[in-house]
Design an enzyme around this catalytic site. Structure first.
Site, PDB file in Angstrom:
ATOM      1  N   ASN A 290       0.860  -1.186   0.000  1.00 15.28           N
ATOM      2  CA  ASN A 290       0.000   0.000   0.000  1.00 15.28           C
ATOM      3  C   ASN A 290       0.895   1.234   0.000  1.00 15.28           C
ATOM      4  O   ASN A 290       1.495   1.580   1.013  1.00 15.28           O
ATOM      5  CB  ASN A 290      -0.884  -0.053   1.266  1.00 15.28           C
ATOM      6  CG  ASN A 290      -1.694   1.213   1.471  1.00 15.28           C
ATOM      7  OD1 ASN A 290      -1.760   2.082   0.605  1.00 15.28           O
ATOM      8  ND2 ASN A 290      -2.312   1.327   2.644  1.00 15.28           N
TER       9      ASN A 290
ATOM     10  N   LYS B 143       0.133   4.290  -0.194  1.00 12.86           N
ATOM     11  CA  LYS B 143      -0.486   5.468   0.438  1.00 12.86           C
ATOM     12  C   LYS B 143      -0.254   6.706  -0.457  1.00 12.86           C
ATOM     13  O   LYS B 143      -0.165   6.559  -1.665  1.00 12.86           O
ATOM     14  CB  LYS B 143       0.036   5.657   1.861  1.00 12.86           C
ATOM     15  CG  LYS B 143      -0.099   4.350   2.665  1.00 12.86           C
ATOM     16  CD  LYS B 143       0.082   4.516   4.140  1.00 12.86           C
ATOM     17  CE  LYS B 143      -0.091   3.152   4.811  1.00 12.86           C
ATOM     18  NZ  LYS B 143      -0.045   3.231   6.260  1.00 12.86           N
TER      19      LYS B 143
ATOM     20  N   HIS C 149      -9.528   0.923   5.192  1.00 12.17           N
ATOM     21  CA  HIS C 149      -8.220   1.143   5.824  1.00 12.17           C
ATOM     22  C   HIS C 149      -8.397   2.077   7.024  1.00 12.17           C
ATOM     23  O   HIS C 149      -9.215   2.996   6.982  1.00 12.17           O
ATOM     24  CB  HIS C 149      -7.233   1.745   4.823  1.00 12.17           C
ATOM     25  CG  HIS C 149      -5.829   1.742   5.345  1.00 12.17           C
ATOM     26  ND1 HIS C 149      -5.376   2.717   6.211  1.00 12.17           N
ATOM     27  CD2 HIS C 149      -4.805   0.883   5.176  1.00 12.17           C
ATOM     28  CE1 HIS C 149      -4.114   2.442   6.533  1.00 12.17           C
ATOM     29  NE2 HIS C 149      -3.747   1.338   5.917  1.00 12.17           N
TER      30      HIS C 149
ATOM     31  N   GLU D 224      -6.756   4.505   8.057  1.00  8.76           N
ATOM     32  CA  GLU D 224      -6.584   5.937   7.764  1.00  8.76           C
ATOM     33  C   GLU D 224      -7.856   6.517   7.149  1.00  8.76           C
ATOM     34  O   GLU D 224      -8.189   7.681   7.337  1.00  8.76           O
ATOM     35  CB  GLU D 224      -5.359   6.142   6.855  1.00  8.76           C
ATOM     36  CG  GLU D 224      -4.070   5.982   7.656  1.00  8.76           C
ATOM     37  CD  GLU D 224      -2.900   5.395   6.890  1.00  8.76           C
ATOM     38  OE1 GLU D 224      -2.883   5.470   5.645  1.00  8.76           O
ATOM     39  OE2 GLU D 224      -1.988   4.856   7.550  1.00  8.76           O
TER      40      GLU D 224
ATOM     41  N   GLU E 217      -5.257  -5.105  10.675  1.00  9.83           N
ATOM     42  CA  GLU E 217      -4.212  -4.105  10.889  1.00  9.83           C
ATOM     43  C   GLU E 217      -4.475  -3.361  12.189  1.00  9.83           C
ATOM     44  O   GLU E 217      -5.260  -2.405  12.208  1.00  9.83           O
ATOM     45  CB  GLU E 217      -4.202  -3.098   9.735  1.00  9.83           C
ATOM     46  CG  GLU E 217      -3.946  -3.714   8.375  1.00  9.83           C
ATOM     47  CD  GLU E 217      -3.439  -2.682   7.389  1.00  9.83           C
ATOM     48  OE1 GLU E 217      -2.310  -2.850   6.906  1.00  9.83           O
ATOM     49  OE2 GLU E 217      -4.148  -1.696   7.119  1.00  9.83           O
TER      50      GLU E 217
ATOM     51  N   GLY F 114       2.615   2.129  10.799  1.00 14.00           N
ATOM     52  CA  GLY F 114       3.551   3.235  10.630  1.00 14.00           C
ATOM     53  C   GLY F 114       4.271   3.633  11.906  1.00 14.00           C
ATOM     54  O   GLY F 114       4.912   4.677  11.960  1.00 14.00           O
TER      55      GLY F 114
ATOM     56  N   SER G 117       3.554  -2.252  10.283  1.00 17.16           N
ATOM     57  CA  SER G 117       5.018  -2.291  10.451  1.00 17.16           C
ATOM     58  C   SER G 117       5.655  -3.629  10.068  1.00 17.16           C
ATOM     59  O   SER G 117       6.595  -4.086  10.712  1.00 17.16           O
ATOM     60  CB  SER G 117       5.411  -1.905  11.888  1.00 17.16           C
ATOM     61  OG  SER G 117       4.991  -0.581  12.154  1.00 17.16           O
TER      62      SER G 117
HETATM   63  P1  PGA Z   1       2.935   0.212   7.676  1.00 16.66           P
HETATM   64  O1  PGA Z   1       1.466   0.393   7.032  1.00 16.66           O
HETATM   65  O2  PGA Z   1       3.506  -1.067   7.100  1.00 16.66           O
HETATM   66  O3  PGA Z   1       3.701   1.418   7.283  1.00 16.66           O
HETATM   67  O4  PGA Z   1       2.741   0.092   9.157  1.00 16.66           O
HETATM   68  C1  PGA Z   1       0.606  -0.693   6.833  1.00 16.66           C
HETATM   69  C2  PGA Z   1      -0.707  -0.225   6.257  1.00 16.66           C
HETATM   70  O5  PGA Z   1      -1.185   0.848   6.609  1.00 16.66           O
HETATM   71  O6  PGA Z   1      -1.311  -0.933   5.416  1.00 16.66           O
END
Ligand code: PGA
Length: 251
Positions: A9, A11, A96, A98, A168, A174, A214
């Protein structure tokens, strides 16, 4: 046997030139590999059309990071399922964290998007996950159950064949903080049980459940060795071709 899926992803990262560069690097690295899994990338909308041309003839598949549930019309700034199909997308990330937190998407909105994607023959990657405060107050399972039942409301058993679920934990996205393999496994198993109750043992056994939060080359193997973890949804570590390849190779 369910599929293992490693997905990146991107983003809101990479303009057109940067996207071309990253895809070409990944293509080069993958040239001599036979991945033991499906590989999907989710570039930003503005790079999808070009990405679709660049990945032709490779193992890489294409998806988008979001979409709207209406077909067309006065929805300024939104993109429809059929538009995504028209630029070569096979998958779409929905729900997601976010989108849930920054853009205030509810379970109802996510459910509408999932149903629209399925009817347009786009495969949803349906994300669920608890906040740190929810984990700390011991309501992780309640939150996951609400998100799973809300998001899949009205989705048929047949349609479940085209859905990937991604667990997640929001506190792991992140932040560099990964759920331990056993913490992740526990929630994956809980999700599979929910699918069994709502659908059937067969559907529960067949649905791919990715872990995200992560994931890096050095922790992927241990996470992926858990019995209910069928892949990874990768954010930060997919923005460098070699670290994304490291995760693909850990399958
Ligand atoms: P990250 O993001 O690997 O940077 O933690 C994962 C995601 O949001 O799908």
């Amino acid at each position: 046997m369910r599929k293992t899926v490693i997905a990146g992803n991107w983003k809101m990262n990479n303009d057109l030139a940067q996207s071309e560069k990253l895809i070409n690097e990944l293509k080069n690295l993958l040239q001599n590999e036979k991945p033991n899994c499906d590989v999907i990338i989710y570039p930003p909308y503005t790079s999808l059309s070009e990405a679709s041309k660049l990945i032709k003839g490779t193992v890489i598949k294409l998806g988008a990071q979001n979409m709207y549930f209406e077909e067309s019309g006065a929805f300024t700034g939104e993109v429809s399922a059929s538009m995504l199909k028209s630029v070569g997308c096979e998958y779409v990330i929905l729900g997601h964290s976010e989108r849930r937190t920054i853009f205030e998407e509810s379970d109802e909105v996510i459910n509408k998007k999932i149903k629209k994607a399925l009817s347009a023959r786009l495969k949803p990657i349906f994300c669920v996950g608890e906040l740190l405060s929810e984990r700390e107050t011991g309501i992780t399972n309640d939150v996951i159950k609400r998100q799973i039942l809300g998001g899949l409301n009205g989705v048929t058993e047949e349609e479940m064949k085209n859905i990937i679920i991604a667990y997640e934990p929001v506190w792991a996205i992140g932040t560099g903080k990964t759920a331990t393999p056993s913490q992740a496994q526990e929630v994956h198993e809980f999700i599979r049980d929910l699918i069994q109750i709502d659908y059937s043992l067969e559907t529960a056994n067949d649905v791919t459940i990715q872990y995200g939060g992560s994931v890096k080359p050095d922790n992927a193997k241990e996470l992926l060795s858990q019995k209910d973890i069928d892949g990874a949804l990768v954010g930060g570590a997919c923005l460098k071709a070699d670290s994304f390849l490291g995760i693909i190779k850990s399958v």
